[in-house]
Write a protein that holds these residues in place. Structure first.
Motif, mmCIF file in Angstrom:
data_model
loop_
_atom_site.group_PDB
_atom_site.id
_atom_site.type_symbol
_atom_site.label_atom_id
_atom_site.label_comp_id
_atom_site.label_asym_id
_atom_site.label_seq_id
_atom_site.Cartn_x
_atom_site.Cartn_y
_atom_site.Cartn_z
ATOM 1 N N VAL A 53 0.565 -1.095 -0.270
ATOM 2 C CA VAL A 53 -0.288 0.377 -0.118
ATOM 3 C C VAL A 53 0.805 1.295 -0.118
ATOM 4 N N LEU A 54 2.061 1.115 0.580
ATOM 5 C CA LEU A 54 2.800 2.321 0.702
ATOM 6 C C LEU A 54 3.396 2.569 -0.373
ATOM 7 N N ASP A 55 3.682 1.851 -1.014
ATOM 8 C CA ASP A 55 4.927 2.136 -2.166
ATOM 9 C C ASP A 55 4.046 2.482 -3.127
ATOM 10 N N ALA A 56 2.967 1.587 -3.239
ATOM 11 C CA ALA A 56 1.661 2.288 -4.425
ATOM 12 C C ALA A 56 1.278 4.015 -3.969
ATOM 13 N N LEU A 57 0.984 3.942 -2.928
ATOM 14 C CA LEU A 57 1.160 5.594 -2.206
ATOM 15 C C LEU A 57 2.321 6.604 -2.478
ATOM 16 N N ARG A 58 3.329 6.104 -2.531
ATOM 17 C CA ARG A 58 4.738 6.616 -2.960
ATOM 18 C C ARG A 58 5.413 6.769 -4.197
ATOM 19 N N VAL A 65 1.107 15.843 -6.596
ATOM 20 C CA VAL A 65 0.969 16.331 -5.344
ATOM 21 C C VAL A 65 -0.352 15.762 -4.983
ATOM 22 N N VAL A 66 -0.977 15.054 -4.229
ATOM 23 C CA VAL A 66 -1.939 14.450 -3.559
ATOM 24 C C VAL A 66 -2.578 15.085 -2.232
ATOM 25 N N ASP A 67 -3.934 15.995 -2.598
ATOM 26 C CA ASP A 67 -4.138 15.899 -1.354
ATOM 27 C C ASP A 67 -5.281 15.139 -1.059
ATOM 28 N N PRO A 68 -5.565 15.580 0.829
ATOM 29 C CA PRO A 68 -5.749 14.525 1.436
ATOM 30 C C PRO A 68 -7.161 13.560 1.125
ATOM 31 N N ALA A 69 -8.265 14.138 0.223
ATOM 32 C CA ALA A 69 -9.265 14.108 0.199
ATOM 33 C C ALA A 69 -9.000 12.442 -0.973
ATOM 34 N N GLU A 70 -8.065 12.739 -2.031
ATOM 35 C CA GLU A 70 -7.427 12.276 -2.776
ATOM 36 C C GLU A 70 -6.481 11.166 -2.138
ATOM 37 N N GLY A 71 -5.919 10.885 -1.684
ATOM 38 C CA GLY A 71 -5.293 10.354 -0.549
ATOM 39 C C GLY A 71 -6.157 9.130 -0.302
ATOM 40 N N LEU A 72 -7.039 9.762 0.511
ATOM 41 C CA LEU A 72 -8.009 8.149 1.233
ATOM 42 C C LEU A 72 -8.253 7.805 -0.011
ATOM 43 N N ARG A 73 -8.961 8.535 -1.236
ATOM 44 C CA ARG A 73 -9.690 7.684 -1.872
ATOM 45 C C ARG A 73 -8.741 6.295 -2.540
ATOM 46 N N PHE A 74 -7.337 6.780 -2.716
ATOM 47 C CA PHE A 74 -6.501 6.298 -2.933
ATOM 48 C C PHE A 74 -6.007 4.768 -2.849
ATOM 49 N N LEU A 75 -5.372 5.435 -1.346
ATOM 50 C CA LEU A 75 -5.794 4.478 -0.571
ATOM 51 C C LEU A 75 -6.187 3.017 0.326
#
Ligand code: GDP
Length: 304
Positions: A53-58, A65-75
């Motif tokens: 999960v972390l590799d994908a996020l990195r 630039v990833v905002d929190p809403a997009e970060g959460l959706r992606f997570l």
């Protein structure tokens, strides 16, 4: 979904609240990812799922630039993908007995994880869904187990095939159960098995024997071998999954006691490391506190 969310409350408290509080309004930073890593590990998601999960996020953050809403959706999407992979491998989205065929579901797991309770809940779910069922009390090692299974059977009007002799041969009980199921064209046979851990070697041998007898006596049957895991045992559950996978030819996992633990992340470890599909989850002691597993719903309940 509300019920599931309440069931996952303890995992949510530890995992989601921490995560959401850390996110704030700023774009994701490496520090947020470090926190997320800690939270995932603490929820017992395991190293492999956490790394993935972390590799994908990195990778994503390197691109833009990833905002929190997009970060959460992606997570959420990453977590869903992890949980879905082994389910997709089986080609069966929701596990249900196949109509017009003998279905045999074997329940395996160590004592105390909620094996008998889960079997009882599933017998009830099967009856409510219009299937005919019977229970084979093949945990012949504990007299109390046979009694307990009979109580669950009576609650749903499901007959129980048992052998009252102490230490009866589990294979003989399975033999009788298959005979009874055939004569009544029963849809689903639920087989309880022993879970004593002290004699692990014998336990695995016994499971293999039960499995062989089923394959030999009922080659026409669709057999599912479900491992019952207690979520509160966290990473220890993952070790159990690895140990049982071979001996019992596991086809799926039921995770119980999600209501009593903050270690609901173990579902991720089971999916990513043991590569086993999660089929049902239990979040309470009541007869209806069991539901078919749905990855999307699980992730939403966890992160909503
Ligand atoms: P077995 O030894 O594996 O057959 O375990 P049991 O079915 O006897 O369950 C052991 C204990 O766990 C019992 O007190 C059950 O009521 C409880 N239990 C089972 N499933 C759940 C669950 O999903 N949530 C909670 N809170 N308790 C559960």
């Amino acid at each position: 979904l509300g019920r599931l969310r309440r069931g996952l409350e303890k995992t949510r408290q530890g995992f989601v609240k921490g995560l959401l509080e850390n996110l704030g309004d700023d774009p994701l930073t490496p520090e947020v990812l470090d926190d997320l890593e800690t939270l995932l590990l603490r929820a017992d998601a395991g190293v492999e799922a956490t790394d993935q999960v972390l590799d994908a996020l990195r990778r994503r953050m390197n691109e833009e630039v990833v905002d929190p809403a997009e970060g959460l959706r992606f997570l959420k999407q990453q977590l869903c993908n992890l949980l879905e992979a082994p389910i997709q491998d089986t080609g069966t989205d929701l596990l249900a007995p196949e109509r017009g065929r003998l279905n045999i579901w074997l329940f395996v797991g160590v004592n105390g994880v909620g094996k008998t309770t889960t079997l009882g809940k599933l017998a009830n779910l099967a009856v409510r869904s219009g299937y005919t069922a019977l229970i084979a009390a093949a945990d012949t090692f504990r007299a109390a187990a046979v009694e307990q299974v009979k109580v669950w059977g009576a609650r749903s009007g499901v007959p129980v095939i048992a052998n009252s002799t102490a230490n009866a041969d589990p294979a003989a009980v399975v033999f009788d159960a298959i005979g009874a199921a055939r004569s009544k064209s029963t849809d689903l046979v639920l087989v309880d098995t022993a879970g004593r851990l002290q004699t692990k070697h014998n336990l695995m041998e016994e499971l293999q024997k039960v499995r062989r007898i089923i394959d030999r006596l009922a080659p026409e049957a669709r057999v599912e071998s479900l491992l019952i895991l207690d979520a509160s045992q966290g990473q220890n559950g993952l070790r159990q999954a690895m140990a049982f996978a071979q001996a019992a030819a596991l086809t799926g996992v039921v995770i119980t006691k999600l209501d009593g633990t903050s270690r609901g992340g173990v579902a991720l470890a089971v999916a990513s490391e043991a590569r086993l599909p999660i089929r049902f989850i239990g979040a309470g002691e009541g007869i209806r506190d069991l539901r078919p597993f749905n990855s999307f719903e699980f992730v939403e309940a966890l992160l909503a």
